[in-house]
Design an enzyme around this catalytic site. Sequence first.
Site, mmCIF file in Angstrom:
data_model
loop_
_atom_site.group_PDB
_atom_site.id
_atom_site.type_symbol
_atom_site.label_atom_id
_atom_site.label_comp_id
_atom_site.label_asym_id
_atom_site.label_seq_id
_atom_site.Cartn_x
_atom_site.Cartn_y
_atom_site.Cartn_z
ATOM 1 C CG HIS A 154 49.077 31.383 27.997
ATOM 2 N ND1 HIS A 154 48.701 31.897 29.478
ATOM 3 C CD2 HIS A 154 48.928 32.544 27.414
ATOM 4 C CE1 HIS A 154 48.804 32.992 29.205
ATOM 5 N NE2 HIS A 154 48.875 33.536 28.018
ATOM 6 C CB SER A 184 39.343 37.733 33.636
ATOM 7 O OG SER A 184 40.690 38.489 33.280
ATOM 8 C CB SER A 273 54.062 42.152 42.542
ATOM 9 O OG SER A 273 53.821 41.912 43.829
ATOM 10 C CG PHE A 275 45.218 45.726 40.612
ATOM 11 C CD1 PHE A 275 45.432 44.928 39.211
ATOM 12 C CD2 PHE A 275 44.506 46.764 40.379
ATOM 13 C CE1 PHE A 275 44.809 45.121 38.133
ATOM 14 C CE2 PHE A 275 43.842 47.098 39.208
ATOM 15 C CZ PHE A 275 43.799 46.368 38.038
HETATM 16 P P1 A3P Z 1 40.818 41.197 35.654
HETATM 17 O O1 A3P Z 1 40.214 41.009 34.356
HETATM 18 O O2 A3P Z 1 39.731 40.016 36.519
HETATM 19 O O3 A3P Z 1 40.873 42.448 36.211
HETATM 20 P P2 A3P Z 1 46.711 37.594 32.770
HETATM 21 O O4 A3P Z 1 47.884 38.301 33.259
HETATM 22 O O5 A3P Z 1 46.989 36.226 32.726
HETATM 23 O O6 A3P Z 1 46.123 38.031 31.494
HETATM 24 O O7 A3P Z 1 45.402 37.925 33.677
HETATM 25 C C1 A3P Z 1 44.946 39.103 33.786
HETATM 26 C C2 A3P Z 1 44.113 39.224 35.096
HETATM 27 O O8 A3P Z 1 44.817 39.413 36.293
HETATM 28 C C3 A3P Z 1 43.186 40.501 35.217
HETATM 29 O O9 A3P Z 1 42.081 40.099 35.759
HETATM 30 C C4 A3P Z 1 44.121 41.540 35.627
HETATM 31 O O10 A3P Z 1 43.501 42.592 36.159
HETATM 32 C C5 A3P Z 1 44.558 40.531 36.811
HETATM 33 N N1 A3P Z 1 45.850 41.188 37.376
HETATM 34 C C6 A3P Z 1 46.913 41.698 36.736
HETATM 35 N N2 A3P Z 1 47.819 42.396 37.635
HETATM 36 C C7 A3P Z 1 47.460 41.932 38.852
HETATM 37 C C8 A3P Z 1 47.813 42.089 40.084
HETATM 38 N N3 A3P Z 1 49.065 42.900 40.389
HETATM 39 N N4 A3P Z 1 47.179 41.986 41.299
HETATM 40 C C9 A3P Z 1 46.039 41.194 41.272
HETATM 41 N N5 A3P Z 1 45.396 40.967 39.808
HETATM 42 C C10 A3P Z 1 46.135 41.310 38.778
#
Ligand code: A3P
Length: 339
Positions: A154, A184, A273, A275
Site C-alpha cells: 500500500h 469501503s 476471482s 466476488f
Molecule cells: P467493498 O467494501 O466496496 O465491498 P481491499 O482488498 O483492497 O481491502 O479492497 C476491499 C474491497 O474490494 C471491498 O470493497 C471488497 O468487497 C472488494 N472485493 C474483494 N474481492 C472482490 C472481487 N473478487 N470482486 C470485486 N470486488 C472485490
Amino acid sequence: MTKGLQLELRNSFRKTFSTACERKRRMEKPRKKFTGFIDDAVAAANKMDRDELLFSYKGILYPVTLCSPEVFRAMESLEARSDDIILAAYPKSGTNWLAQILNDLVAIFEKKTQNKESSGNDEELEEFPYLEIGDTGKYERMNKLPSRRIMITHLLPENLPRSVFKNKAKILLLIRNPKDLVTSFYHFTNGIATLPSYETWDDFFVAFMTKKMPWGCYFEYLSKWNKYAADENVMPMTYEELKENPVLGVKSIAAFFGISLTEEELQTVVERSSFQSMKKNSEKTHGAYANVFFRKGAISDWKNLFSEDQNEKMDKAFEEHIRGTKLGTMLKYDVYCKA
Ligand code: A3P
C-alpha cells in the site's frame, strides 16, 4: 558413456535433486496462514486504546499492529528482481481480489515452466504477502526465495525499496474511484480492531479528507503514483474496468507479467476471482474477518452514504488534485462518481 550423455545425466540429477530439496525446504519451514497474521494483529489491537493504534513514519500514518519503523528500515535491504510481481494498491482498492488473480497466474506459470507447485499459495504462506508487514528478518529471507515472488504494497512509490525501480520490477498499480474507496474504507475501519473506529460516517469522511488515514491521503497517493503511471514497468488498472470486463482485465495482467494462458486457464482464473467465489471461500482464506474483507464488491455503493455537501467536497478535491492526469482520466470520475 559419452561425455555429452554424462553431462546430460548430471544436469538432470542436479535439477531433480534441487527441486526435491526445494520442496523439502518449503515443507520443513514453519508456515503460517494469512488468517494467523490477521488474528494476531487483532488480538494485539484489542489490548490497545484507540489513539495508540496508529504511528507516524516519514509523515504517513500506519497501524502499529502491522508495521514498525524498524521493519521499514530493514525493507531497504530487499533485492527486487525484474521478474518480481508487485501489486501496488491503496487500501480498499480491491487488493485482495488482485492478489487472488496474481496467485493463480503464478501457480499456472510455475506449473508450466518449472513443473512444480506454486509458492504463491494464499492459505499457507512463506512470508506475509504485504511487503511492509512482517519482521526485520523478512527481507533477508525473501532475498533467498525463488522466483517468481509476489509482493503486495500500500506504500507510496518513494517509500518502496530503491531496488524496485532500479531493477525494473514490474508493478501492477490498482486504483479505484475515490467515492467507493472511502465508503469501503469506512466499513472496513469499523469492522476490524487494527484501525481506529469512527462513531459516524461524517466523522470518517472528515478524517479521510484531512489526511488522517493509515497509509496516507488517497489523493496524494494518486498524484504521486501518477508520476510512474506511464512507465514501461508499471501497468495501471482500475477496479471498475476489471469489474466490467474481468476476462480482458485478467488477460492484460497475464500479458504484462509475461504469463501465457490457455482459454481454459483464463476462464478458471476469472471464475475463481469473482466476488461470489472469493466470498464463498473467504472463511478459509480470511477467517473471522471474511465479511469485512469481502463486503459488497460493487460499484456505486457510495450513493448510500454521501450527502450533497460531501459530494461537492470530494468533487472539488478530485478537481484540484487528480483531474487531467493519466490516473485521473482512467478513473472515469464523471461515470462512476457523479450522481
Ligand atoms: P467493498 O467494501 O466496496 O465491498 P481491499 O482488498 O483492497 O481491502 O479492497 C476491499 C474491497 O474490494 C471491498 O470493497 C471488497 O468487497 C472488494 N472485493 C474483494 N474481492 C472482490 C472481487 N473478487 N470482486 C470485486 N470486488 C472485490
